[in-house]
Scaffold this motif. Structure first.
Motif, mmCIF file in Angstrom:
data_model
loop_
_atom_site.group_PDB
_atom_site.id
_atom_site.type_symbol
_atom_site.label_atom_id
_atom_site.label_comp_id
_atom_site.label_asym_id
_atom_site.label_seq_id
_atom_site.Cartn_x
_atom_site.Cartn_y
_atom_site.Cartn_z
ATOM 1 N N GLN A 94 8.395 32.896 53.443
ATOM 2 C CA GLN A 94 7.062 32.355 53.715
ATOM 3 C C GLN A 94 6.058 33.408 54.143
ATOM 4 O O GLN A 94 4.885 33.357 53.754
ATOM 5 N N TYR A 95 6.514 34.393 54.931
ATOM 6 C CA TYR A 95 5.574 35.342 55.528
ATOM 7 C C TYR A 95 5.831 36.806 55.126
ATOM 8 O O TYR A 95 4.958 37.653 55.293
ATOM 9 N N GLY A 96 7.027 37.099 54.651
ATOM 10 C CA GLY A 96 7.413 38.474 54.382
ATOM 11 C C GLY A 96 8.227 39.047 55.524
ATOM 12 O O GLY A 96 8.151 38.580 56.672
ATOM 13 N N THR A 97 9.000 40.068 55.240
ATOM 14 C CA THR A 97 9.961 40.576 56.218
ATOM 15 C C THR A 97 9.306 41.213 57.433
ATOM 16 O O THR A 97 9.910 41.263 58.515
ATOM 17 N N THR A 98 8.071 41.717 57.303
ATOM 18 C CA THR A 98 7.450 42.384 58.454
ATOM 19 C C THR A 98 6.932 41.395 59.498
ATOM 20 O O THR A 98 6.366 41.821 60.509
ATOM 21 N N ALA A 99 7.160 40.095 59.263
ATOM 22 C CA ALA A 99 6.882 39.111 60.311
ATOM 23 C C ALA A 99 7.965 39.128 61.382
ATOM 24 O O ALA A 99 7.880 38.402 62.377
ATOM 25 N N ILE A 100 8.994 39.973 61.174
ATOM 26 C CA ILE A 100 10.042 40.198 62.171
ATOM 27 C C ILE A 100 9.739 41.505 62.899
ATOM 28 O O ILE A 100 9.483 42.530 62.270
ATOM 29 N N GLU A 357 0.359 44.616 70.286
ATOM 30 C CA GLU A 357 0.426 44.543 68.824
ATOM 31 C C GLU A 357 0.948 43.183 68.366
ATOM 32 O O GLU A 357 0.476 42.628 67.372
ATOM 33 N N VAL A 358 1.925 42.639 69.073
ATOM 34 C CA VAL A 358 2.446 41.310 68.742
ATOM 35 C C VAL A 358 1.340 40.269 68.865
ATOM 36 O O VAL A 358 1.166 39.404 67.989
ATOM 37 N N LEU A 359 0.585 40.339 69.943
ATOM 38 C CA LEU A 359 -0.456 39.338 70.184
ATOM 39 C C LEU A 359 -1.606 39.450 69.185
ATOM 40 O O LEU A 359 -2.272 38.454 68.887
ATOM 41 N N MET A 360 -1.838 40.644 68.646
ATOM 42 C CA MET A 360 -2.959 40.848 67.728
ATOM 43 C C MET A 360 -2.555 40.832 66.256
ATOM 44 O O MET A 360 -3.415 40.863 65.376
ATOM 45 N N ALA A 361 -1.258 40.798 65.971
ATOM 46 C CA ALA A 361 -0.782 40.987 64.605
ATOM 47 C C ALA A 361 -1.281 39.899 63.660
ATOM 48 O O ALA A 361 -1.276 38.708 63.985
ATOM 49 N N THR A 362 -1.708 40.329 62.498
ATOM 50 C CA THR A 362 -2.080 39.418 61.406
ATOM 51 C C THR A 362 -1.518 39.988 60.113
ATOM 52 O O THR A 362 -1.168 41.162 60.033
ATOM 53 N N ASP A 363 -1.409 39.139 59.135
ATOM 54 C CA ASP A 363 -1.029 39.561 57.769
ATOM 55 C C ASP A 363 0.219 40.416 57.728
ATOM 56 O O ASP A 363 0.174 41.550 57.218
ATOM 57 N N PRO A 364 1.368 39.956 58.209
ATOM 58 C CA PRO A 364 1.589 38.648 58.814
ATOM 59 C C PRO A 364 1.610 38.717 60.338
ATOM 60 O O PRO A 364 1.706 39.798 60.919
ATOM 61 N N GLU A 365 1.535 37.533 60.960
ATOM 62 C CA GLU A 365 1.797 37.431 62.390
ATOM 63 C C GLU A 365 3.282 37.685 62.647
ATOM 64 O O GLU A 365 4.118 37.559 61.750
ATOM 65 N N ILE A 366 3.601 38.050 63.872
ATOM 66 C CA ILE A 366 5.006 38.192 64.260
ATOM 67 C C ILE A 366 5.568 36.805 64.564
ATOM 68 O O ILE A 366 5.096 36.108 65.467
ATOM 69 N N LYS A 367 6.579 36.417 63.788
ATOM 70 C CA LYS A 367 7.206 35.105 63.949
ATOM 71 C C LYS A 367 8.524 35.176 64.717
ATOM 72 O O LYS A 367 8.959 34.186 65.295
ATOM 73 N N MET A 368 9.153 36.335 64.685
ATOM 74 C CA MET A 368 10.439 36.485 65.376
ATOM 75 C C MET A 368 10.525 37.892 65.950
ATOM 76 O O MET A 368 10.092 38.858 65.318
ATOM 77 N N ILE A 369 11.078 38.001 67.153
ATOM 78 C CA ILE A 369 11.416 39.302 67.746
ATOM 79 C C ILE A 369 12.923 39.328 67.969
ATOM 80 O O ILE A 369 13.497 38.370 68.514
ATOM 81 N N VAL A 370 13.552 40.403 67.543
ATOM 82 C CA VAL A 370 14.972 40.616 67.805
ATOM 83 C C VAL A 370 15.093 41.843 68.714
ATOM 84 O O VAL A 370 14.631 42.933 68.355
ATOM 85 N N VAL A 371 15.704 41.670 69.884
ATOM 86 C CA VAL A 371 15.820 42.736 70.879
ATOM 87 C C VAL A 371 17.247 43.266 70.896
ATOM 88 O O VAL A 371 18.200 42.499 71.085
ATOM 89 N N VAL A 385 1.537 41.591 80.127
ATOM 90 C CA VAL A 385 1.226 41.463 78.706
ATOM 91 C C VAL A 385 2.518 41.326 77.903
ATOM 92 O O VAL A 385 2.587 40.545 76.946
ATOM 93 N N VAL A 386 3.549 42.061 78.291
ATOM 94 C CA VAL A 386 4.847 41.972 77.614
ATOM 95 C C VAL A 386 5.401 40.559 77.730
ATOM 96 O O VAL A 386 5.861 39.964 76.748
ATOM 97 N N GLU A 387 5.342 40.000 78.931
ATOM 98 C CA GLU A 387 5.863 38.642 79.135
ATOM 99 C C GLU A 387 5.099 37.631 78.294
ATOM 100 O O GLU A 387 5.692 36.720 77.700
ATOM 101 N N LYS A 388 3.792 37.791 78.214
ATOM 102 C CA LYS A 388 2.987 36.874 77.400
ATOM 103 C C LYS A 388 3.381 36.961 75.937
ATOM 104 O O LYS A 388 3.593 35.938 75.263
ATOM 105 N N ALA A 389 3.515 38.175 75.417
ATOM 106 C CA ALA A 389 3.832 38.358 74.003
ATOM 107 C C ALA A 389 5.217 37.820 73.665
ATOM 108 O O ALA A 389 5.395 37.116 72.664
ATOM 109 N N PHE A 390 6.201 38.143 74.486
ATOM 110 C CA PHE A 390 7.570 37.737 74.190
ATOM 111 C C PHE A 390 7.791 36.247 74.452
ATOM 112 O O PHE A 390 8.736 35.669 73.939
ATOM 113 N N SER A 391 6.914 35.636 75.233
ATOM 114 C CA SER A 391 7.022 34.198 75.506
ATOM 115 C C SER A 391 6.377 33.344 74.422
ATOM 116 O O SER A 391 6.754 32.183 74.242
ATOM 117 N N THR A 392 5.401 33.911 73.722
ATOM 118 C CA THR A 392 4.622 33.105 72.782
ATOM 119 C C THR A 392 5.113 33.191 71.343
ATOM 120 O O THR A 392 4.728 32.364 70.520
#
Length: 665
Positions: A94-100, A357-371, A385-392
């Motif tokens: 749906q979004y492409g691999t860079t949405a990860i 970068e996660v919060l501002m990402a477009t084309d594509p947005e970040i849909k998944m984070i793997v740590v 800011v880290v907590e906000k990004a990883f929570s959303t």
């Protein structure tokens, strides 16, 4: 019946020790040093001994977990892997691999920890991180100067007449180098420690030179200026083996020694003395990582490199500008292991600014984070800011051994095996040049699995399982392939437990550098205007931002803790951790503070509360709070630090931080 097995420390630190591990009834009961290891010789630090506690802790994650309506529920591996694989498939379509986003660091140094990169490259290429929170500015700086970041082998210290330990508390972070310092001092070598804090290494020095944090490059500039005035420079080396020296001379002509003294808060007499020390060859310089964690960090390392170069201490026994030793890791076949050519798409975020970068990402947005191999909620700057990004983000997957601050935010937590529960190879990328073999010693608790198993299972579900169809031995042999022709095989490594890698023990001895000019570059030719050395200062200094410095009068350092490799051990310590706010004596006197007082430390980014510990000696207006403390124990000092990048874009600015402080009733 107890059995003692040779093993290796997995922690990504300077020493990369050899272990003797006592096993009884499939359980680790003791971790000690291996006296037969050629470098570490039976001595290990408290962090290494803590691996027994980490292995046996009742806090270990035992089963895959899924967050349902805000609460973690135990699920099977099959369900966890199926659901994660389905999400990866759906996002790709749906979004492409860079949405990860693959958010990773280097908490453990096993070679096969790099298999995660192979997985994401075969998946098609994701959003990856560039730069380093730890040492990135300095690595890039030395690549500009030398073409690579190499150090002298440990025993070359015995050839040094003078040793400069610059911003590096080896008593805490590099104990085997500390032991060698004690030996060479007895043999007559002079030791000089340059550091804002009077630490354990400074105690054994012939002279401790205190300096305003972040001003190390200007001190180096002052010493160079004095050497040139006295004619102490190595003209032959400069004329035959360097590029851009005239630019450096022009830079230094524009400032006086007195002004450099004022800015560094180091007396001119000290600069003049160091000029003679550097001229009295061979003089070795050993740099730490903290002095490049500023906005001017890359330039700082380059000025210290320049000092070693103009004094003729490059390429000689007992000399060197020793920062990192990348030639050790460059001995292995990482390209074959990671398969970078398989990625079809690729995007990069700065490791420092990954949250923004996660919060501002477009084309594509970040849909998944793997740590993997990290705990961003304590280690990445600007915690809020880290907590906000990883929570959303829609899906957060964390692979770990414990329920860290980051794991608490996750949707899926996958329990990982630890170093004694899997086979791997370990090496130090900063100090010595030996590779260590780490066998599997015990079974994993519960359903914990090695990272390699997890990636293999996911690869099979996503259609590229054949790229992971290798035995453990085959994986390890793959990494050792460049060394096979030199007689270094996996069989030999398993038999001997450690092998000496074929590195240049005295880098640049032939004065052939890996730069575009083939010379040491005072001016990095390929970098244009950026390649010129400057007299830059930290962003959060009175010289750059006087209003901020007045509002926040104290300089905050965030050094490595004594008992924990970053955030790894705080939850395992016998005594409950608390935030210790170490302050210079002048701060205590000015604010009427005593040991044990409860205080608030704050700036525009956040606040931390802790308890005062007055340092015996420290540069005026300097504060230290150890990094890595978990939220439950008071919270990470990164609530105060900035996510700005260093001057060359590849390092953090964790020490470029001003704060204020007040006593709480």
């Amino acid at each position: 019946m107890a059995e003692v097995r040779k093993a290796a420390c997995p922690l990504n630190c300077w020493d990369s020790c050899g272990f003797n591990v006592t096993i009884e009834q499939d359980r680790v009961v003791k971790v000690e040093g291996d006296p037969e290891h050629p470098i570490t010789q039976g001595k290990i630090c408290g962090r290494g001994r803590m691996l027994e506690t980490r292995t046996n802790s009742t806090q270990r994650l035992l089963h895959p977990l899924k967050k349902v309506n805000g609460t973690f529920e135990q699920i099977s591996w099959e369900q966890a892997l199926d659901e994660i694989a389905d999400k990866l498939k759906g996002i790709k379509e749906q979004y492409g691999t860079t949405a990860i986003l693959h958010s990773h660091d280097y908490a453990n140094n096993g070679i096969l920890k790099n298999i995660d990169q192979r997985f994401f490259n075969c998946y098609g290429g994701v959003t990856e991180l560039y730069g380093s929170l730890c040492w990135g500015a300095g690595i890039e700086a030395q690549k500009w100067d030398f073409g690579n970041a190499w150090s002298h082998e440990p025993d070359d210290l015995y050839n040094s007449k003078n040793i400069i330990v610059w911003g590096r508390n080896v008593a805490r972070t590099n104990m085997h180098f500390y032991e060698k310092l004690l030996e060479v001092k007895k043999q007559g070598a002079k030791i000089y420690v340059i550091d804002p804090l009077f630490n354990a290494t400074a105690k054994i020095a012939d002279e401790h030179i205190t300096i305003k944090p972040g001003m190390d490059g200007l001190l180096a500039a002052g010493v160079i200026k004095e050497m040139l005035r006295l004619g102490l420079e190595d003209r032959e080396f400069i004329e035959q083996s360097t590029h851009g020296f005239a630019n450096l001379v022009q830079l230094l002509d524009g400032i006086s020694l007195e002004k450099l003294s004022e800015m560094t808060e180091v007396p001119t007499t000290v600069m003049k003395k160091l000029a003679h020390v550097y001229a009295d060859k061979p003089t070795a310089t050993y740099m730490g990582l903290g002095l490049q964690r500023y906005t001017n960090g890359g330039n700082t390392i380059r000025l210290i490199d320049a000092l070693a170069a103009i004094s003729g201490n490059i390429g000689i026994a007992g000399g060197g500008a020793n920062y990192a030793n990348l030639q050790v890791g460059q001995s292995f076949a990482f390209d074959e292991l990671t398969l970078a050519h398989r990625r079809k798409d690729h995007r990069q975020f700065s490791i420092m600014k990954q949250a923004e970068e996660v919060l501002m990402a477009t084309d594509p947005e970040i849909k998944m984070i793997v740590v993997t191999c990290g705990n961003p909620l304590t280690q990445v700057p600007d915690t809020h800011v880290v907590e906000k990004a990883f929570s959303t983000v829609e899906t957060l997957v964390v692979i770990d051994q414990f329920m860290t601050d980051t794991a608490m935010l996750a949707d899926y937590v996958l329990p990982a095996a630890n170093a004694f529960e899997e086979e791997d190879l370990y090496y130090s990328s900063m100090y010595h040049h030996y590779v260590n073999y780490g066998p599997k010693l015990v079974s994993s608790p519960g359903e914990a699995q090695p990272d390699l198993w997890i990636w293999t299972q996911l690869a099979g579900r996503l259609g590229f399982g054949e790229d992971f169809n290798f035995s453990r031995d085959e994986w390890l042999e793959m990494t050792l392939k460049p060394l096979k022709e030199k007689g270094m095989t996996l069989e030999k490594l398993k038999a001997q437990h450690t092998l000496e890698l074929p590195v240049e023990k005295i880098p640049w001895h032939d004065h052939k550098f890996q730069t575009p000019t083939g010379k040491f570059e005072f001016t990095a030719r390929q970098k244009g205007h950026l390649g010129h050395l400057t007299l830059a200062v930290p962003d959060e200094s009175k010289w750059e931002n006087p209003e901020l410095a007045e509002k926040y009068p104290y300089q905050l350092l965030t050094i490595h803790p004594m008992r924990s490799n970053h955030s790894q051990n705080f939850h395992l310590l016998t005594a409950k951790p608390k935030v210790k706010v170490e302050i210079a004596p002048n701060i205590a006197e000015g604010l009427g503070l005593e040991n044990g007082d409860c205080v608030r430390v704050w700036n525009d980014r956040g606040e931390v509360k802790g308890f005062i510990s007055i340092l015996t000696k420290a540069h005026p207006d300097t504060i230290n709070i150890d990094e890595g403390i978990w939220k439950r124990f008071g919270g990470s000092v990164n609530q105060l630090t900035s996510s700005r990048e260093s001057d060359n874009g590849l390092g953090s600015t964790l020490y470029d931080c001003r704060v204020n402080l007040e006593k709480l009733n």
